[in-house]
Design an enzyme around this catalytic site. Structure first.
Site, PDB file in Angstrom:
ATOM      1  N   ARG A  64      -4.947   0.239  -8.381  1.00 30.29           N
ATOM      2  CA  ARG A  64      -6.025   1.077  -8.928  1.00 30.29           C
ATOM      3  C   ARG A  64      -6.594   2.009  -7.872  1.00 30.29           C
ATOM      4  O   ARG A  64      -7.122   3.068  -8.194  1.00 30.29           O
ATOM      5  CB  ARG A  64      -7.104   0.171  -9.546  1.00 30.29           C
ATOM      6  CG  ARG A  64      -7.729  -0.781  -8.567  1.00 30.29           C
ATOM      7  CD  ARG A  64      -8.524  -1.897  -9.257  1.00 30.29           C
ATOM      8  NE  ARG A  64      -7.657  -2.942  -9.796  1.00 30.29           N
ATOM      9  CZ  ARG A  64      -8.075  -4.001 -10.468  1.00 30.29           C
ATOM     10  NH1 ARG A  64      -9.365  -4.167 -10.709  1.00 30.29           N
ATOM     11  NH2 ARG A  64      -7.223  -4.900 -10.913  1.00 30.29           N
ATOM     12  N   LYS A  84      -0.692 -12.360  -1.359  1.00 28.70           N
ATOM     13  CA  LYS A  84      -0.126 -13.065  -2.507  1.00 28.70           C
ATOM     14  C   LYS A  84       0.389 -14.414  -2.022  1.00 28.70           C
ATOM     15  O   LYS A  84       1.081 -14.501  -1.015  1.00 28.70           O
ATOM     16  CB  LYS A  84       1.031 -12.246  -3.095  1.00 28.70           C
ATOM     17  CG  LYS A  84       0.552 -11.023  -3.826  1.00 28.70           C
ATOM     18  CD  LYS A  84       1.648 -10.393  -4.645  1.00 28.70           C
ATOM     19  CE  LYS A  84       1.135  -9.150  -5.323  1.00 28.70           C
ATOM     20  NZ  LYS A  84       0.119  -9.435  -6.354  1.00 28.70           N
TER      21      LYS A  84
END
Ligand code: BES
Ligand code: MN
Ligand code: ZN
Length: 500
Positions: free
Chosen positions: A352, A276
């Site tokens: 996920r 990030k």
């Protein structure tokens, strides 16, 4: 904080003051200056109220509030809040008005507070619960991480006025529900060096011990044996061991329905090697376990409320997404526990991967429905903002039931499409699928990815709560910080009993 209901109302102030002896009376006023409540308050506090409200520029709009201190009179504090137009006054407006009353009462140092709000249009039980929840949840404060906590006073006794006989029944589940929301808020707000995967497992263990629930915590080796290659690949870059949590509530008598709640439990998401960057809120990624917090909070509530006929399984594949020599490579190909292979084109789409193995595990329990909650995508925040969570489901019945449960609890969702043609975006040249698709529609491809890990005929819903778990400024009955979003929806849904 104790709650009770009285049938006495402001319509007869004399009779009210005979049965209620508190120090603070709060009254909601519609914007219409001729509405009867204004005359009723005037008869209590004395003539001149309209002039005073005019001087204070009080028009009765939502969000306006005026507090009157009366040294020689009883009640010593009168709080007036604006309610807007009667036509727009619904359950949510009732919650928001109640929350502003609660804050004003706390600021005034009130010990015993009574609320006179119009509840005619609402079912009395719903109105009672909404007001009680709003008082308790808006006065929640978290001082765990300060060396000197701010002293704050909250009312000991809260009386809800003008409610029909029997409304008190709706208060029975308030403590359990609010304690569940508060637990979720505490878990989300705790920093990543405190709320670790082991700490989440400990939180589950406390619920299990306090309320006699069943707990299984799978260690890394147990997950290896089950072939959870997607989840474990995310966990492998961290120095902290992963904890796969499975907490079960069983009803006292027969089980008519079984549901599974799956929560994303990333106690920190650095992004991994597709790191990030600045501006991507890396320092806020302690809240990437918001889904698991909602699920554990709901279990805490369910454990106390003990609904009949329903068995509830809470499943959290908890870990951190970190960087190290052992961390998952961009380009890696993993095998999930249902045998599907996944090419990693972005290590930051880690949620996920953990959910894939958690959903496979949940499916094996053969539940009547699975609901997963996850701070899954920034794309969902872009689409729906911070007040509305995304809802994806293959089952119209389940989607409707969750939307209704959310409405009843004051949590908003918007149903999003599971458009199968977008699965093209997840095609991989090497594996069964890639973990990320193109940027446009990113929250939809994320949901489509998850769908691959749930049997087609099993009612399943995915709630993307990335925008709603945290509120920088606070909103409605949420103080600034962690909102505990999702708990009320889950508890209402489980209690309503609509599995599909
Ligand atoms: N935890 C994040 C999603 C997120 C972002 C939650 C911002 C709250 C606020 C998730 O793991 C993530 O990083 N998602 C990526 C997916 C992308 C790489 C396809 C995202 O949304 O950018
Ligand atoms: Mn991520
Ligand atoms: Zn994440």
């Amino acid at each position: 904080m104790e709650f009770r209901c009285l049938t006495a109302s402001l319509a007869d102030p004399g009779a009210l003051l005979e049965v209620w002896e508190g120090d603070t009376l709060a009254v909601g006023l519609f914007s219409d200056p001729d509405h009867p409540a204004r005359t009723q308050v005037e008869s209590l506090v004395g003539a001149g109220l309209s002039e005073l409200l005019e001087r204070r520029r009080f028009k009765g709009k939502p969000g306006e509030s005026v507090s009157l201190q009366r040294l020689e009179a009883r009640p010593g504090t009168v709080i007036l809040v604006g309610l807007g137009e009667p036509a727009g006054f619904d359950g949510n407006a009732l919650r928001t008005a109640t929350a502003s009353i609660a804050r004003a009462a706390a600021a005034a140092g009130s010990r015993s507070l009574a609320l006179a709000l119009p509840v005619e249009g609402l079912e009395p039980g719903t109105a009672t619960a909404a007001m009680a929840e709003a008082v308790r949840l808006s006065l929640y404060a978290d001082h765990r991480f300060r060396s000197e906590p701010d002293p704050q006073s909250v009312p000991e006794l809260v009386t809800l006025l003008g409610l029909p006989e029997g409304s008190e029944a709706a208060l029975r589940s308030i403590d359990g529900l609010c304690a569940g929301v508060e637990l979720a808020r505490q878990l989300v707000a705790a920093p990543p060096n405190v709320a670790t995967p082991a700490a989440l497992a400990d939180a589950a263990a406390s619920i299990a011990a306090d309320y006699g629930l069943e707990l299984k915590v799978l260690e890394r080796s147990d997950c290896e044996a089950l072939g959870m290659g997607a989840y474990l690949a995310v966990a492998q870059g961290s120095d902290l061991p992963p904890k796969f949590i499975h907490l079960t509530y069983r009803p006292a008598a027969e089980t008519r329905r079984r549901v599974a709640l799956v929560g994303k439990g990333l106690t920190f998401d650095s992004g991994g090697y597709n790191l990030k960057v600045a501006g991507s809120q890396i320092e806020m990624m302690k809240y990437d376990m918001g889904g698991s917090a909602a699920v554990l909070g709901a279990m805490r509530a369910i454990a106390q409320i003990r609904p009949e006929g329903v068995e509830v399984h809470a499943i959290v594949a908890s870990c951190e997404n970190m960087i190290s020599g052992g961390a998952m490579h961009p380009g890696a190909i993993l095998t999930a526990s249902n045998g599907k292979t996944i090419e990693i084109n972005n290590t930051d789409a880690e949620g996920r991967l953990t959910l894939a193995d958690a959903l496979v595990y949940a499916s094996k329990l053969e539940p009547d429905a699975i609901v997963d909650l996850a701070t899954l995508t920034g794309a969902c925040v872009i689409a729906l903002g911070e007040e509305i969570a995304g809802l994806w489901s293959c089952s119209d019945g389940l989607a409707e039931a969750l939307l209704a449960a959310g409405r009843a609890g004051g949590e908003s969702y918007w149903r999003m499409p599971l458009r199968s043609s977008y699965k093209e975006g997840l095609k991989s040249a090497f594996a069964d699928l890639k973990n990320t698709g193109p940027r446009p529609g990113g929250s939809i491809t994320a949901a489509l990815f998850l769908q691959d890990f749930v049997p087609k005929d099993l009612p399943w819903a995915h709630l993307d709560i990335a925008g709603t778990v945290w509120s920088d400024k606070g909103r409605g009955l949420d103080p600034a910080g962690a909102t505990g979003f999702g708990v009320r929806t889950l508890v209402n849904w489980i209690r309503a009993g609509s599995a599909a």
